[in-house]
Design an enzyme around this catalytic site. Structure first.
Site, short mmCIF file in Angstrom:
data_model
loop_
_atom_site.label_atom_id
_atom_site.label_comp_id
_atom_site.label_asym_id
_atom_site.label_seq_id
_atom_site.Cartn_x
_atom_site.Cartn_y
_atom_site.Cartn_z
N GLU A 67 -5.94 2.05 5.59
CA GLU A 67 -6.31 1.24 4.45
C GLU A 67 -6.42 -0.19 4.95
OE1 GLU A 67 -7.60 2.18 1.96
OE2 GLU A 67 -7.51 0.47 0.61
N GLU A 111 -14.11 -7.04 3.06
CA GLU A 111 -13.48 -6.52 4.28
C GLU A 111 -14.53 -5.98 5.26
OE1 GLU A 111 -9.69 -5.69 1.43
OE2 GLU A 111 -10.86 -3.96 2.07
N ASP A 156 -5.92 0.51 -3.47
CA ASP A 156 -5.04 1.52 -2.86
C ASP A 156 -5.14 2.84 -3.62
OD1 ASP A 156 -4.25 -0.71 -1.51
OD2 ASP A 156 -2.45 -1.02 -2.72
N THR A 192 -16.61 -0.91 -4.18
CA THR A 192 -16.91 -2.22 -4.73
C THR A 192 -16.93 -2.08 -6.25
OG1 THR A 192 -18.38 -4.13 -4.59
CG2 THR A 192 -19.44 -1.99 -4.72
N HIS A 199 6.88 -10.03 -3.55
CA HIS A 199 5.59 -10.70 -3.56
C HIS A 199 5.32 -11.17 -4.98
CE1 HIS A 199 3.99 -8.52 0.29
NE2 HIS A 199 5.23 -8.94 0.42
N VAL A 213 -13.30 -0.46 -16.48
CA VAL A 213 -12.51 -0.80 -17.65
C VAL A 213 -12.83 -2.25 -18.04
CG1 VAL A 213 -10.14 -1.14 -18.48
CG2 VAL A 213 -10.69 0.77 -16.96
N GLN A 224 0.83 -1.21 0.00
CA GLN A 224 0.00 0.00 0.00
C GLN A 224 0.87 1.26 0.00
OE1 GLN A 224 -1.20 -2.76 1.71
NE2 GLN A 224 -2.91 -2.91 0.31
P1 8BR Z 1 -9.82 -4.22 -3.70
O1 8BR Z 1 -8.64 -4.93 -4.27
O2 8BR Z 1 -9.54 -3.48 -2.45
O3 8BR Z 1 -11.07 -5.03 -3.64
O4 8BR Z 1 -10.12 -3.02 -4.74
C1 8BR Z 1 -10.51 -3.32 -6.00
C2 8BR Z 1 -11.45 -2.27 -6.50
O5 8BR Z 1 -11.05 -1.99 -7.82
C3 8BR Z 1 -12.90 -2.72 -6.62
O6 8BR Z 1 -13.61 -2.37 -5.47
C4 8BR Z 1 -13.40 -1.96 -7.84
O7 8BR Z 1 -14.01 -0.76 -7.43
C5 8BR Z 1 -12.14 -1.62 -8.61
N1 8BR Z 1 -12.03 -2.29 -9.92
C6 8BR Z 1 -11.85 -3.59 -10.22
BR1 8BR Z 1 -11.66 -4.99 -9.05
N2 8BR Z 1 -11.83 -3.85 -11.53
C7 8BR Z 1 -11.97 -2.65 -12.12
C8 8BR Z 1 -12.03 -2.24 -13.47
N3 8BR Z 1 -11.93 -3.12 -14.46
N4 8BR Z 1 -12.19 -0.92 -13.74
C9 8BR Z 1 -12.28 -0.03 -12.73
N5 8BR Z 1 -12.25 -0.37 -11.42
C10 8BR Z 1 -12.10 -1.66 -11.11
C1 GLC Z 2 -0.78 -6.14 -0.49
C2 GLC Z 2 0.26 -7.04 -1.12
C3 GLC Z 2 1.13 -6.30 -2.10
C4 GLC Z 2 0.28 -5.54 -3.10
C5 GLC Z 2 -0.78 -4.71 -2.41
C6 GLC Z 2 -1.71 -4.14 -3.41
O1 GLC Z 2 -0.13 -5.19 0.29
O2 GLC Z 2 1.06 -7.62 -0.13
O3 GLC Z 2 1.96 -7.21 -2.75
O4 GLC Z 2 1.07 -4.71 -3.88
O5 GLC Z 2 -1.51 -5.49 -1.49
O6 GLC Z 2 -2.84 -3.61 -2.85
#
Ligand code: 8BR
Ligand code: GLC
Ligand code: 8BR
Length: 454
Positions: free
Chosen positions: A265, A294, A439, A342, A175, A428, A112
């Site tokens: 975060e 989460e 992030d 989401t 990672h 997208v 992050q």
């Molecule tokens: P997390 O990894 O914390 O779940 O965050 C992922 C977020 O990325 C989702 O909540 C969604 O809003 C966004 N996302 C994803 Br997955 N795919 C996407 C896409 N193709 N275009 C835009 N946003 C996207």
């Molecule tokens: C977590 C993972 C890291 C990744 C990040 C992305 O911190 O450990 O590898 O870059 O999530 O959100």
């Protein structure tokens, strides 16, 4: 609703003010992401060589950590089969060596802190101070140019330098990110959506190692910041979380005394004891960012099992259930801002009011679309291009439901004394990769909000 116009004006407003917010302190997790785009045939051959039966066992249930090749390959299949993300610590040296030899397509900034540092400092040009547990050549080379600093102690004094100027040579925390697209097929499995499995060959971030420079000089480092973002608590376990939590508690006290708003975060935290400890600490944060899985996992430790289930029952996630959960969390902890994201929409619950909360979410959605499309946000120009991606149709019923339930107008309503802000996002169609989008969303919205306040 004319979302296109709101998007355009929010972007302009944030862009013109973003550099005025002062320094942002980012702690604690930074690592290297070695991205490997999976190839079905190659993966299948590897599974066969290691032993199908052994591997399949772990595709049913994830191990707690990866200690063998069947566990590694089985965990990858666990993710593919469900289209779900998962992240595990890789303990065994021989498995780490196997992953290294298997190779990667791309090395990217990870963690992050690393991702946010490059976005805020490298793209938005907002000065950041980052905690980087290990500064290897490989790690420092992944930092973008720009006002990104790490503290170092020279002649007994704290100096802020760009990571590339760091003279030492420390370990690499790698990672391995195994990414797969929607429809990816291997053996009898087909991925219902794009996602990734992460194997962390990392002894520092996984235990929340905090550098001496940071521990010993935290007050001095914090004094020069106007905002802070904390992350990296997710890999801790009931066995090892106590010590780092004590330090985090002290850091939060310093930040609160200095009047610096802090965002947490919240990444997926499998250990329940750690999740409970985070819940106890939430009141010391100004803001928290999380997704549906989460939020559901927090509802579970709050004893709200029914609500947790509701959050995972529908796609898109039921916004009324999300709002209920956010209200419960805000009331229990006293946290001032909860930002939920989401696939398709974002919501923010704040104990303060104003269109700037919604506008910051709009700005964040543009940055997220650029990140999804390219895997990285290379420049503000790429964020502008995201304006052309249409607003997601899936969010329409979500918006209708919020208008009915809470009389929402232009994405804003009042619920239980709080302001609820909503936006439909841009999606997208064929994202390059999935890692780090969350992030990008959370940090852009949090600092975007403060840019609009200033
Ligand atoms: P997390 O990894 O914390 O779940 O965050 C992922 C977020 O990325 C989702 O909540 C969604 O809003 C966004 N996302 C994803 Br997955 N795919 C996407 C896409 N193709 N275009 C835009 N946003 C996207
Ligand atoms: C977590 C993972 C890291 C990744 C990040 C992305 O911190 O450990 O590898 O870059 O999530 O959100
Ligand atoms: P997304 O797939 O929408 O990104 O949501 C996060 C998912 O990660 C959750 O469904 C959760 O099950 C899964 N996950 C992660 Br991340 N780490 C995990 C772990 N160690 N064990 C089980 N599930 C995990």
């Amino acid at each position: 609703m004319a979302w296109g116009r709101l998007y355009a004006s929010a972007f302009e407003k944030v862009r013109t003010r973003i550099r005025e917010i002062g320094r942002v302190l980012l702690a604690y997790n930074t690592n290297i992401d070695a991205i490997h785009y999976l190839d079905g045939k190659d993966l299948e051959e590897r599974v066969m060589r290691v032993g199908l039966e052994d591997v399949l066992k772990y595709s049913e249930e994830l191990p707690e950590r990866v200690e063998s090749l069947p566990q590694l390959l089985g965990s990858i299949l666990w993710s593919v089969k469900r289209g779900k993300a998962a992240e595990l610590f890789v303990e065994s040296c021989s498995t780490r060596f196997y992953m290294k030899r298997w190779g990667w397509d791309e090395l990217r900034m990870g963690g992050q802190v690393g991702i946010m540092a490059n976005l805020l400092g490298g793209v938005y040009r907002v000065p950041v101070i980052a905690h980087v547990p290990q500064l290897s050549r490989l790690q420092t080379g992944l930092f973008k140019e720009g006002p990104i600093y790490v503290p170092t102690v020279m002649d007994g004094e704290v100096k802020l330098i760009h990571p590339k100027e760091f003279a030492g040579e420390e370990e690499s925390c790698i990672h391995f990110i195994y990414e797969f697209p929607r429809g990816f097929s291997v053996l009898d499995f087909e991925a219902p959506r794009e996602n990734r499995f992460i194997g962390a060959a990392d002894d520092y971030n996984t235990t929340l190692f905090i550098r001496d420079e940071f521990r010993e000089n935290f007050e001095e480092i914090a004094e020069s910041a106007s905002l802070a973002v904390i992350s990296g608590l997710q890999a801790l376990t009931k066995e090892n979380y106590r010590e780092p939590f004590e330090i985090i508690g002290e850091h939060l006290e310093v930040l609160n005394e200095l009047g610096i708003p802090v965002h947490l975060e919240f990444a997926f935290t499998p250990d329940e004891a750690v999740r409970r400890a985070i819940l106890d600490l939430l009141g010391k944060f100004w803001s928290v960012g999380l997704n549906e899985v989460e939020l559901a996992s927090i509802m579970e430790v709050m004893g709200e099992k029914g609500l947790a289930q509701k959050l995972l029952a529908h796609d898109p996630v039921d916004p009324i259930a999300v709002t209920e959960a956010m209200l419960k969390l805000a009331e229990k902890t006293g946290i001032r801002r909860i930002h939920f994201h989401t696939y398709g929409y974002y919501l923010a619950l704040t104990d303060y009011k104003g269109e700037f909360v919604r506008d910051a979410l709009l700005f964040a959605a543009l940055a997220a679309a650029a990140k999804a499309k390219l895997g990285d946000v290379p420049s503000i120009n790429e964020i502008i291009k995201a304006m052309d991606i249409p607003v997601n149709e899936r969010a329409k019923p979500v918006e209708d439901s919020l208008m009915r339930e809470y009389k929402m107008e232009k994405g804003i309503s009042e619920v239980g004394g709080y302001q609820l802000s909503f936006i439909p996002t841009k999606i997208v169609a064929k994202p390059k990769s999935t890692v780090g989008i969350g992030d990008t969303i959370s940090s852009s919205a949090f600092i975007g909000e403060f840019a609009l306040r200033s």
